[in-house]
Design a protein around this motif. Structure first.
Motif, PDB file in Angstrom:
ATOM      1  N   GLU A   6       0.545  -1.193   0.249  1.00  0.00           N
ATOM      2  CA  GLU A   6       0.052   0.120  -0.116  1.00  0.00           C
ATOM      3  C   GLU A   6       0.988   0.858  -0.292  1.00  0.00           C
ATOM      4  O   GLU A   6       2.145   1.146   0.329  1.00  0.00           O
ATOM      5  CB  GLU A   6      -0.448   0.297   1.068  1.00  0.00           C
ATOM      6  CG  GLU A   6      -1.523  -1.202   1.120  1.00  0.00           C
ATOM      7  CD  GLU A   6      -3.443  -1.091   0.739  1.00  0.00           C
ATOM      8  OE1 GLU A   6      -3.247   0.081   0.068  1.00  0.00           O
ATOM      9  OE2 GLU A   6      -3.922  -1.604   0.888  1.00  0.00           O
ATOM     10  N   PRO A   7       0.127   2.400  -0.747  1.00  0.00           N
ATOM     11  CA  PRO A   7       1.381   3.233  -0.685  1.00  0.00           C
ATOM     12  C   PRO A   7       1.313   3.798   0.377  1.00  0.00           C
ATOM     13  O   PRO A   7       2.768   4.364   1.214  1.00  0.00           O
ATOM     14  CB  PRO A   7       0.630   4.261  -1.644  1.00  0.00           C
ATOM     15  CG  PRO A   7      -0.582   3.792  -2.525  1.00  0.00           C
ATOM     16  CD  PRO A   7      -0.735   2.060  -2.058  1.00  0.00           C
ATOM     17  N   GLU A   8       1.003   3.652   1.765  1.00  0.00           N
ATOM     18  CA  GLU A   8       1.082   4.872   2.729  1.00  0.00           C
ATOM     19  C   GLU A   8       1.932   3.382   3.258  1.00  0.00           C
ATOM     20  O   GLU A   8       2.871   4.568   4.313  1.00  0.00           O
ATOM     21  CB  GLU A   8      -0.121   4.469   3.947  1.00  0.00           C
ATOM     22  CG  GLU A   8      -1.878   5.094   3.147  1.00  0.00           C
ATOM     23  CD  GLU A   8      -2.253   4.231   2.271  1.00  0.00           C
ATOM     24  OE1 GLU A   8      -2.465   3.118   2.234  1.00  0.00           O
ATOM     25  OE2 GLU A   8      -2.564   4.758   0.811  1.00  0.00           O
TER      26      GLU A   8
ATOM     27  N   ASP B 197      -1.566   0.321  -6.946  1.00  0.00           N
ATOM     28  CA  ASP B 197      -1.978   1.821  -7.324  1.00  0.00           C
ATOM     29  C   ASP B 197       0.154   1.757  -7.718  1.00  0.00           C
ATOM     30  O   ASP B 197       1.025   2.989  -6.870  1.00  0.00           O
ATOM     31  CB  ASP B 197      -1.915   2.503  -6.135  1.00  0.00           C
ATOM     32  CG  ASP B 197      -2.487   4.010  -6.719  1.00  0.00           C
ATOM     33  OD1 ASP B 197      -1.653   3.717  -7.734  1.00  0.00           O
ATOM     34  OD2 ASP B 197      -3.210   4.358  -6.360  1.00  0.00           O
ATOM     35  N   LEU B 198       0.649   1.658  -8.444  1.00  0.00           N
ATOM     36  CA  LEU B 198       1.707   2.056  -8.978  1.00  0.00           C
ATOM     37  C   LEU B 198       2.148   3.158  -9.352  1.00  0.00           C
ATOM     38  O   LEU B 198       3.125   3.835  -8.585  1.00  0.00           O
ATOM     39  CB  LEU B 198       1.821   1.238 -10.684  1.00  0.00           C
ATOM     40  CG  LEU B 198       2.846   0.103 -10.656  1.00  0.00           C
ATOM     41  CD1 LEU B 198       3.099  -0.395 -12.305  1.00  0.00           C
ATOM     42  CD2 LEU B 198       3.552  -0.639  -9.880  1.00  0.00           C
ATOM     43  N   LYS B 199       0.983   4.351  -9.549  1.00  0.00           N
ATOM     44  CA  LYS B 199       1.219   5.858  -9.788  1.00  0.00           C
ATOM     45  C   LYS B 199       1.817   6.381  -7.838  1.00  0.00           C
ATOM     46  O   LYS B 199       2.721   7.325  -8.008  1.00  0.00           O
ATOM     47  CB  LYS B 199       0.004   6.582 -10.638  1.00  0.00           C
ATOM     48  CG  LYS B 199       0.553   7.867 -11.096  1.00  0.00           C
ATOM     49  CD  LYS B 199      -0.793   7.599 -12.354  1.00  0.00           C
ATOM     50  CE  LYS B 199      -0.082   9.551 -13.396  1.00  0.00           C
ATOM     51  NZ  LYS B 199      -0.887  10.270 -11.967  1.00  0.00           N
TER      52      LYS B 199
ATOM     53  N   SER C 206       1.125   1.421 -17.196  1.00  0.00           N
ATOM     54  CA  SER C 206       2.311   0.704 -17.018  1.00  0.00           C
ATOM     55  C   SER C 206       2.949   1.313 -16.614  1.00  0.00           C
ATOM     56  O   SER C 206       3.182   2.561 -16.017  1.00  0.00           O
ATOM     57  CB  SER C 206       2.501   0.825 -19.121  1.00  0.00           C
ATOM     58  OG  SER C 206       2.913   1.909 -19.035  1.00  0.00           O
ATOM     59  N   PRO C 207       4.157   0.378 -15.903  1.00  0.00           N
ATOM     60  CA  PRO C 207       4.566   1.657 -14.954  1.00  0.00           C
ATOM     61  C   PRO C 207       5.041   2.452 -16.293  1.00  0.00           C
ATOM     62  O   PRO C 207       5.275   3.509 -15.080  1.00  0.00           O
ATOM     63  CB  PRO C 207       6.678  -0.254 -15.704  1.00  0.00           C
ATOM     64  CG  PRO C 207       5.932  -1.351 -15.120  1.00  0.00           C
ATOM     65  CD  PRO C 207       4.258  -0.107 -16.240  1.00  0.00           C
TER      66      PRO C 207
END
Lengths: 435, 471, 119
Positions: free
Chosen positions: A188-190, A216-218, A245-246
């Motif tokens: 997770e981004p957090e 959530d790659l971004k 995409s990456p």
């Protein structure tokens, strides 16, 4: 014994006479007699029919399945026959590395096209000619992104084999790294933000996660970039037919395996790791790279380029020790992508997604429980306490390779376009009986 | 030739029908749609057929590429690897489902241990350089277990570039060992360089000059006496398999190149396989998993002091199938005869090429190096020019400018699968090229003339960096 | 401004505390077409004799050694796009500037350097 050297006895006699030695033993005059071995303790050579019979017997000791619901890094997809046919063309199959450009334009162009496919699929600007595997590509990406005094963050949600290989390579160089917890089966981004600091030089995560969950790659990339760290996106390239995409997410390096593109599962290999990056990162990209140029008459030509990065020139100062790669596997991937086209690839990816989601629904009805909330691409983890062994056995009896037992309670399932709705329904019915 | 990305759009074959059940696709937030060429199968087939005509494999002609062992790749090996029971098994399938595959790996391991004179093996290496990395990590782990941190790896200056590169990657410092007058390891220099900080010496035997390192016993003694280990780079095993076993000559760790010595095809650069064989005292350090057997069943196991995992699954399995088929076909006698024939072929060609193509005196092993320095000094024709002229004769050029210790080097390795007639033809072509080079040196600079391209501009390629169609 | 040479074929022009560094025309000739200059980072500390940067031609990568000790204060970033300038104008194009941390030593005058080459 099968014989692959073409000499007749008279050829050998003439050649020995020309060289000026009485027999082949004399050619080993520099070898001290006490260093020579006696006759090897190996069976006598077999005729070709005996060889293939022996291998068929061994192959028959392996069980193949009508239906495979297991992935974890190796996926059974449909392989158009043109992929097998092209990869068995002997001018490709038996060629060496294309150092002699004039004699290898076919191989070089095919690699250039492969690099273009990988760049488009990953959304990156450049790609190399291939690495050994996803795990090795990830290890190389981490090594290249490391800066002394900094550390690397690695998502716990990546494939366990990649994790193990990363540990080996990073430990070997005494590189500091920290493994970030997988909450909900993904990074997770957090979770990432909490561990980031200006002392982090790179972050490695995989899309989708080992659990199948979509990251959530971004958001992850942006978080890494805020502290000046590079973001390395591992992943299943087929997923990028549906997911951002990456490159779209802003990642610095994209690695993974092209196995889903026309490579049989073949007990784990050979597959081919891909490695793609930005134009700015190209000098830190290990491995062979093909570039376009013109020849002395102005014709378009392809050559191996940027060779000074490589071991045969820079020796101990090279970026990496890689020499042989997985070129023929990369060719298979290109042929697969050429045959499928963008629409075909998207349909494969959609079918993977749909089959997996249909399966989850059916399996839940059969009594299995979904473990993670996050949406997933073509793999998911189920819980069914104490039943993993029973499920595997019951499905095997019906020609179905079940999901992978993660432990006695949980299983990791994978679905591709080869898993039809009927197969899935059948599997669900069998499991319902077991549970 | 057009790139796939330049071909006219045509209707692709629909290999896959849409999934039959209704499952909604969410919005994944993908803003940049993937665009790939849409081509019909016939267009794809013709494209690759055309490309393959501008590629050159062992099946297309002589391939005397030094240090690469471009021997013929028997077709039966491909058929074996393509058997459904090998091709269609999942790496994470239950072990009871893959007993045949494990048994094959075990059997191949037994054979390779016998051929190399070693006691244990790992198949994790995907290529020679990967094998080197694994072997060096094993050496590092061995010293560490004895409480020693040895930092240096000795590498002869004629070594393959992978040796120093692998040593650096495994966290070692590289120290070059100079060669002596006859291109062997300089024993005095070795004795001087060998100290308690040396973890190992890496060596190919025969050397990259194609000569048997006849001081191998002394070299082994020198290195071992200081507690260092001896590493065998198996790139040149084809000269001696069945004749000399590295393990018997003092080597502790051996990597093999199945794509060289054991006839698996190079595939335009890979996949290969680089198994690592070790003496018994190093077996606990092998990467996991290794295949073990109780005589009845086969399974994967982790050695107790394993250096860890080095590859995604178990190495390039299909390549192992091909190598196993090859070893079964040859048997003990065939293996020895292959080596002897490879050496005979090299000596025959070496002598046939004299005096125009000078090389070291005496017998060589499976390969030899000629120097074009004299010709270059005479009229400016270089090793590169000769190599390019060979292309017009339908012969793949030898390895150029390697080893670094020989100026204007061309390294020939004909391998055992080249017939006498083929070697004669190569020699004849080389003589022709030489006389053309004397007659008209400037004409050599535009060779090859018969290929689809000639002398690509490598400087422009390295500066402009066009690495994909879109860039 | 004083222009001195190292035995490893670098030149250095010293102006007070600042030393400009380049390669000699002899070195440029030996290298062939330079296709890439791996410039050092501004702020990097270097010791005389250390590898300062690498020059790549098509088939070789050659280290350039620092003739002086100090800190890199400027790099000639025009070489990123025009590395060929190092081949054609080696004696006048600087690669980077180093702020000296100690007096340079062991360097040759142009005359000595040229004489050394002839040996």
């Amino acid at each position: 014994m099968s014989v692959y050297f073409p000499h007749t006895d008279s050829d050998i006699e003439q050649m020995l006479a020309f060289v000026g030695v009485p027999d082949t033993d004399a050619l080993y005059s520099e070898v001290a007699p006490e260093l020579k071995c006696g006759k090897l303790s190996l069976a006598p050579g077999l005729s070709e029919s005996e060889v293939i019979a022996r291998l068929k017997a061994l192959a028959a000791e392996n069980k193949t399945y009508n239906s495979v619901m297991r992935g974890g890094g190796a996926y059974r997809h449909y392989i158009p026959e043109i992929v097998n046919e092209t990869a068995s063309k002997s001018s490709f199959l038996t060629a060496y590395t294309p150092y002699q450009a004039e004699m290898a334009q076919g191989v070089l162009q095919a690699i250039f096209e492969y690099q273009t496919y990988i760049a488009r699929i990953t959304g990156m600007e450049v790609a190399n000619a291939s690495m050994y595997s996803a795990a090795n590509a990830a290890a190389e990406a981490c090594l290249q992104s490391f800066k002394p005094g900094f550390k690397i963050l690695i998502a716990a949600s990546i494939r366990p084999d990649t994790m193990a290989v990363l540990r080996t390579y990073l430990d070997g160089k005494n590189i500091e790294y920290e493994v970030l917890a997988a909450e909900n089966g993904i990074l997770e981004p957090e979770t990432l933000v909490k561990s980031l600091s200006p002392k982090v030089c790179a972050v490695y995560a995989e899309q989708p996660a080992y659990s199948g969950g979509i990251l959530d790659l971004k958001a992850l990339t942006e978080a890494a970039h805020r502290v000046g760290a590079k973001f390395i996106a591992g992943g299943n390239p087929l997923a990028y037919a549906l997911l951002p995409s990456p490159g779209e997410a802003g990642a610095d390096i994209a690695v993974g395996d092209v196995q889903p593109f026309g490579l049989p599962t073949a007990f784990g290999g050979p597959y081919a790791g891909y490695y793609a990056t930005t134009k700015a990162g190209v000098r830190k990209m290990p491995g062979r790279i093909v570039g376009e140029t013109t020849d002395r008459l102005g014709r378009r030509a392809f050559v191996l380029t940027l060779q000074p990065r490589e071991q045969h020139i820079k020796r101990e100062r090279a970026l990496s020790n890689i020499c042989s790669n997985q070129a023929l596997c990369a060719l298979r991937a290109s042929v697969y992508l050429a045959a499928m086209g963008g629409k075909g690839l998207r349909r494969v990816a959609e079918n993977c997604y749909k089959a997996a989601h249909f399966a989850l629904k059916e399996f839940e009805e059969a009594g299995l429980k979904r473990v993670y909330e996050a949406d997933f691409f073509n793999e998911f983890v189920t819980l069914c306490p104490g039943k993993s062994d029973k499920i595997e056995k019951a499905l095997a009896e019906n020609g179905i390779l079940s999901g992978l037992k993660l432990d006695g309670d949980t299983m990791l399932w994978a679905f591709t376009e080869l898993n039809g709705a009927m197969d899935i329904t059948l599997a669900a019915r069998i499991m319902k009986e077991v549970i | 030739m057009k790139l796939l990305f330049e071909l006219e759009k045509s209707r692709p074959s629909e290999y896959v029908n849409a999934f039959t059940e209704d499952v909604a696709l969410p919005d994944f937030g993908k803003k940049i749609e993937l665009e790939l060429p849409e081509l019909s199968e016939v267009e794809v087939a013709r494209h690759y057929s055309a490309l393959s005509r501008t590629a050159f494999g062992v099946d297309d002609g002589a391939y005397p590429l030094g240090s690469c062992t471009m021997k013929y790749n028997p077709k039966i090996n491909e058929a074996a690897a393509a058997l459904e029971g090998f091709r269609d098994i999942h790496p994470l399938a239950p072990e009871k489902d893959v007993q045949g595959a494990l048994k094959l790996m075990y059997g191949l391991g037994e054979a390779l241990k016998e051929i190399t004179g070693t006691d244990a093996i790992s198949f994790a290496g995907a290529a020679g350089a990967h094998g080197e990395y694994i072997g060096l990590r094993i050496i590092k782990a061995y010293h560490a277990a004895r409480g020693e941190t040895r930092r240096k790896i000795l590498v002869p200056d004629s070594a393959h570039g992978t040796n120093p590169a692998s040593a650096a990657m495994a966290g070692f410092e590289v120290v070059n060992v100079p060669g002596d007058d006859s291109y062997g390891v300089d024993l005095d220099a070795l004795a001087r360089l060998c100290d308690e900080d040396v973890a190992a010496l890496m060596l190919t035997n025969p050397t990259t000059l194609g000569l048997f390192e006849k001081n191998i016993a002394k070299i082994a003694e020198t290195v071992h006496s200081k507690g260092g280990l001896l590493y065998y780079d198996g790139a040149n095993l084809n000269a001696v398999m069945g004749v000399v076993r590295p393990g018997d000559t003092g080597f502790d760790v051996v990597h093999l190149n199945l794509h060289k010595t054991f006839s698996t095809p190079h595939g335009g650069g890979g996949p290969g396989a680089g198994p690592v064989c070790v003496k018994a005292f190093l077996k606990d350090y092998l990467p996991y998993p290794v295949v073990v057997s109780d005589g009845k069943t086969y399974k994967f196991a982790a050695p107790p002091e394993s250096i860890g995992k080095v590859n995604a699954f178990y190495g390039n399995f299909s390549v192992l199938v091909k190598a196993y088929a090859y070893i079964l076909a040859l048997g003990a006698e065939g293996i020895r005869q292959s080596a002897e024939t490879a050496v005979l072929n090299a000596n025959y060609l070496k002598k046939k090429l004299q005096p125009e193509y000078p090389s070291a005196e005496g017998v060589c092993m499976h390969e030899f190096v000629v120097s074009m320095e004299k010709l270059k000094n005479l009229n400016g024709v270089t090793a590169l020019d000769i190599a390019k002229a060979m292309i017009d004769k339908g012969i793949h050029p030898p390895t150029m400018y390697f080893p670094l210790t020989v100026h204007e080097a061309l390294m020939f390795e004909p391998t055992e699968t080249e017939s006498k007639a083929s070697l004669d033809a190569v020699a004849e072509a080389m003589k022709q090229i030489y006389s053309e080079a004397l007659k008209d040196p400037s004409a050599m600079k535009t060779k090859p003339e018969t290929t689809v391209v000639s002398r690509p501009d490598e400087v422009a390629a390295a500066k402009a960096l066009k690495l994909t169609y879109d860039l | 401004m004083l222009k001195l040479y190292s035995k490893t074929h670098e030149w250095v022009k010293i102006d007070g505390k600042i030393a400009e560094i380049g390669i000699s025309d002899f070195a440029a000739e030996e290298l062939g077409d330079v296709v890439y200059v791996e410039l050092p980072e501004v702020g990097a500390a270097v010791n005389a004799g250390d590898v300062l940067l690498e020059l790549e031609s098509v088939k070789a990568a050659s280290p350039v050694y620092s003739p002086v000790s100090g800190t890199v204060v400027e790099v000639n970033s025009s070489l990123e796009d025009e590395p060929e300038k190092l081949s054609s104008e080696a004696e006048s194009v600087f690669i980077c500037k180093v702020e000296l941390s100690e007096e340079p030593s062991g360097l040759l005058t142009e005359e000595e350097y040229r004489a050394d080459l002839k040996k």
